[in-house]
Every structure is written in structure tokens, then in C-alpha cells.
Design a protein around this motif. Structure first.
Motif, PDB file in Angstrom:
ATOM      1  N   ASP A 101      28.386  14.753 -13.617  1.00 25.47           N
ATOM      2  CA  ASP A 101      27.406  15.838 -13.483  1.00 25.47           C
ATOM      3  C   ASP A 101      27.695  16.960 -14.474  1.00 25.47           C
ATOM      4  O   ASP A 101      26.788  17.491 -15.123  1.00 25.47           O
ATOM      5  CB  ASP A 101      27.406  16.405 -12.060  1.00 25.47           C
ATOM      6  CG  ASP A 101      26.786  15.465 -11.043  1.00 25.47           C
ATOM      7  OD1 ASP A 101      26.073  14.514 -11.439  1.00 25.47           O
ATOM      8  OD2 ASP A 101      27.016  15.685  -9.828  1.00 25.47           O
ATOM      9  N   LEU A 102      28.957  17.326 -14.614  1.00 24.18           N
ATOM     10  CA  LEU A 102      29.334  18.384 -15.553  1.00 24.18           C
ATOM     11  C   LEU A 102      29.042  17.981 -16.998  1.00 24.18           C
ATOM     12  O   LEU A 102      28.614  18.810 -17.800  1.00 24.18           O
ATOM     13  CB  LEU A 102      30.811  18.747 -15.389  1.00 24.18           C
ATOM     14  CG  LEU A 102      31.168  19.520 -14.121  1.00 24.18           C
ATOM     15  CD1 LEU A 102      32.674  19.587 -13.942  1.00 24.18           C
ATOM     16  CD2 LEU A 102      30.551  20.911 -14.147  1.00 24.18           C
ATOM     17  N   GLN A 103      29.256  16.719 -17.325  1.00 26.46           N
ATOM     18  CA  GLN A 103      28.958  16.253 -18.684  1.00 26.46           C
ATOM     19  C   GLN A 103      27.457  16.327 -18.961  1.00 26.46           C
ATOM     20  O   GLN A 103      27.048  16.721 -20.050  1.00 26.46           O
ATOM     21  CB  GLN A 103      29.499  14.840 -18.897  1.00 26.46           C
ATOM     22  CG  GLN A 103      31.011  14.818 -19.004  1.00 26.46           C
ATOM     23  CD  GLN A 103      31.585  13.419 -19.025  1.00 26.46           C
ATOM     24  OE1 GLN A 103      31.018  12.473 -18.470  1.00 26.46           O
ATOM     25  NE2 GLN A 103      32.748  13.284 -19.656  1.00 26.46           N
ATOM     26  N   ARG A 104      26.636  15.974 -17.967  1.00 28.42           N
ATOM     27  CA  ARG A 104      25.180  16.093 -18.136  1.00 28.42           C
ATOM     28  C   ARG A 104      24.781  17.559 -18.329  1.00 28.42           C
ATOM     29  O   ARG A 104      23.947  17.879 -19.168  1.00 28.42           O
ATOM     30  CB  ARG A 104      24.442  15.485 -16.941  1.00 28.42           C
ATOM     31  CG  ARG A 104      24.375  13.966 -16.985  1.00 28.42           C
ATOM     32  CD  ARG A 104      23.421  13.398 -15.955  1.00 28.42           C
ATOM     33  NE  ARG A 104      23.867  13.601 -14.587  1.00 28.42           N
ATOM     34  CZ  ARG A 104      24.739  12.822 -13.949  1.00 28.42           C
ATOM     35  NH1 ARG A 104      25.263  11.779 -14.568  1.00 28.42           N
ATOM     36  NH2 ARG A 104      25.081  13.068 -12.708  1.00 28.42           N
ATOM     37  N   MET A 105      25.397  18.447 -17.541  1.00 32.00           N
ATOM     38  CA  MET A 105      25.107  19.881 -17.695  1.00 32.00           C
ATOM     39  C   MET A 105      25.532  20.371 -19.069  1.00 32.00           C
ATOM     40  O   MET A 105      24.826  21.161 -19.700  1.00 32.00           O
ATOM     41  CB  MET A 105      25.810  20.691 -16.608  1.00 32.00           C
ATOM     42  CG  MET A 105      25.141  20.608 -15.266  1.00 32.00           C
ATOM     43  SD  MET A 105      25.792  21.799 -14.090  1.00 32.00           S
ATOM     44  CE  MET A 105      27.296  21.006 -13.582  1.00 32.00           C
ATOM     45  N   GLN A 106      26.674  19.899 -19.544  1.00 26.66           N
ATOM     46  CA  GLN A 106      27.160  20.305 -20.865  1.00 26.66           C
ATOM     47  C   GLN A 106      26.174  19.902 -21.946  1.00 26.66           C
ATOM     48  O   GLN A 106      25.859  20.696 -22.845  1.00 26.66           O
ATOM     49  CB  GLN A 106      28.531  19.689 -21.132  1.00 26.66           C
ATOM     50  CG  GLN A 106      29.095  20.077 -22.492  1.00 26.66           C
ATOM     51  CD  GLN A 106      30.398  19.353 -22.789  1.00 26.66           C
ATOM     52  OE1 GLN A 106      30.632  18.233 -22.323  1.00 26.66           O
ATOM     53  NE2 GLN A 106      31.255  20.002 -23.564  1.00 26.66           N
ATOM     54  N   ILE A 107      25.660  18.694 -21.882  1.00 31.57           N
ATOM     55  CA  ILE A 107      24.689  18.220 -22.875  1.00 31.57           C
ATOM     56  C   ILE A 107      23.426  19.064 -22.818  1.00 31.57           C
ATOM     57  O   ILE A 107      22.920  19.525 -23.853  1.00 31.57           O
ATOM     58  CB  ILE A 107      24.384  16.720 -22.656  1.00 31.57           C
ATOM     59  CG1 ILE A 107      25.607  15.876 -23.027  1.00 31.57           C
ATOM     60  CG2 ILE A 107      23.157  16.278 -23.443  1.00 31.57           C
ATOM     61  CD1 ILE A 107      25.549  14.437 -22.542  1.00 31.57           C
ATOM     62  N   ALA A 108      22.914  19.302 -21.612  1.00 29.66           N
ATOM     63  CA  ALA A 108      21.688  20.097 -21.460  1.00 29.66           C
ATOM     64  C   ALA A 108      21.899  21.520 -21.962  1.00 29.66           C
ATOM     65  O   ALA A 108      21.066  22.058 -22.694  1.00 29.66           O
ATOM     66  CB  ALA A 108      21.239  20.100 -20.001  1.00 29.66           C
ATOM     67  N   LEU A 109      23.014  22.127 -21.597  1.00 34.99           N
ATOM     68  CA  LEU A 109      23.269  23.508 -22.029  1.00 34.99           C
ATOM     69  C   LEU A 109      23.522  23.588 -23.532  1.00 34.99           C
ATOM     70  O   LEU A 109      23.151  24.582 -24.172  1.00 34.99           O
ATOM     71  CB  LEU A 109      24.439  24.101 -21.242  1.00 34.99           C
ATOM     72  CG  LEU A 109      24.121  24.403 -19.777  1.00 34.99           C
ATOM     73  CD1 LEU A 109      25.395  24.765 -19.032  1.00 34.99           C
ATOM     74  CD2 LEU A 109      23.085  25.505 -19.647  1.00 34.99           C
ATOM     75  N   SER A 110      24.128  22.572 -24.111  1.00 33.78           N
ATOM     76  CA  SER A 110      24.328  22.562 -25.564  1.00 33.78           C
ATOM     77  C   SER A 110      22.992  22.594 -26.286  1.00 33.78           C
ATOM     78  O   SER A 110      22.842  23.275 -27.301  1.00 33.78           O
ATOM     79  CB  SER A 110      25.121  21.324 -25.989  1.00 33.78           C
ATOM     80  OG  SER A 110      26.422  21.394 -25.491  1.00 33.78           O
TER      81      SER A 110
END
Length: 143
Positions: A101-110
Motif C-alpha cells: 500500500d505504501l509503495q502504491r502511495m509513493q508512486i501516486a504521490l511522486s
């Protein structure tokens, strides 16, 4: 001889702040200690060990309920380790889900972090949160 600790000393020795120590007493994770004639709590070496155990369990992300189970297992050193193994496997699986979940958030926020709009009306983050479509930038979906 067993050394007695007041709550401040116990806090320093265990790395757990005094208010958390009181909370652990209220919730039953730590037994209420005897009190001095003046009414001060008097803790023992075993309380330092127990609080360090709890603190390390919390640092690993275990819930207080899980730590209660682990403390019960720790109190019976000759009992089978299957329950602890089950808890760690379940906890590890939950961590792996959170990491994904955190990796998905990181991609979206990037993707959202590269906004060059001058006004909030065209801010990529605000658009994504509001799910608006804007002529300047295509919407970015979170998740």
C-alpha cells in the motif's frame, strides 16, 4: 539484592515514558507495583524487563493484545512456540500488505509532486483528491 525503582527511574531504564507506564498498569500489561510509605510506586528489575519486552513488541508493530499473548507465552518458557510463530506470520503478512500500500502511495504521490501549476485551481494534488478533470493536466488516480 533487588533494586527498587521509582517511576522516573523505571522510565529511564526501560525507555518507556511515565504516562505510558501508567497506561500499561491501567490496562493490565504491567502489574500495579507496591507503594512506599509516602505513596510512591516501587518497581522491580522484573518490571524493567517486562517494559522493555513490551516496548520492543510495540516497535515491531504488535498490538497490545498480541503483546499480552506474547507475555503469557514468555511466562511459560516450556510451552510450545506455535502460537508465537502464528502471531509473527500473521503480523508479517499484514506488514507486507502495508508495504505494498505504501509503495502504491509513493508512486501516486511522486506523480503528483511534479505539479508546476501557479494556482490551486490547477494543483495536481487537489485535482486528484477532488477527482476533477483539468485541461492543463490529466487527472492522477490515487491507489
Amino acid at each position: 539484592m533487588n533494586r527498587a525503582f521509582n517511576i522516573g527511574q523505571l522510565s529511564r531504564e526501560s525507555g518507556v515514558n511515565p504516562e505510558t507506564i501508567r497506561f500499561y498498569e491501567r490496562s493490565g500489561l504491567l502489574a500495579a507495583p507496591p507503594r512506599s510509605a509516602a505513596g510512591y510506586r516501587q518497581y522491580a528489575e522484573a518490571d524493567v524487563r517486562r517494559l522493555r519486552f513490551i516496548r520492543r513488541g510495540r516497535e515491531l508493530g504488535f498490538s497490545l493484545e498480541e503483546i499480552t499473548t506474547l507475555l503469557a507465552l514468555d511466562a511459560q518458557p516450556h510451552s510450545p512456540c506455535a502460537e508465537a510463530d502464528r502471531l509473527v506470520r500473521e503480523h508479517l503478512a499484514a506488514i507486507e500488505v502495508r508495504i505494498a500500500d505504501l509503495q502504491r502511495m509513493q508512486i501516486a504521490l511522486s506523480k503528483l509532486a511534479t505539479c508546476d501549476a501557479a494556482e490551486a485551481e490547477h494543483c495536481r494534488l487537489l485535482e486528484a483528491l477532488d477527482n476533477r478533470e483539468c485541461a492543463l493536466h490529466p487527472p492522477v488516480t490515487l491507489g
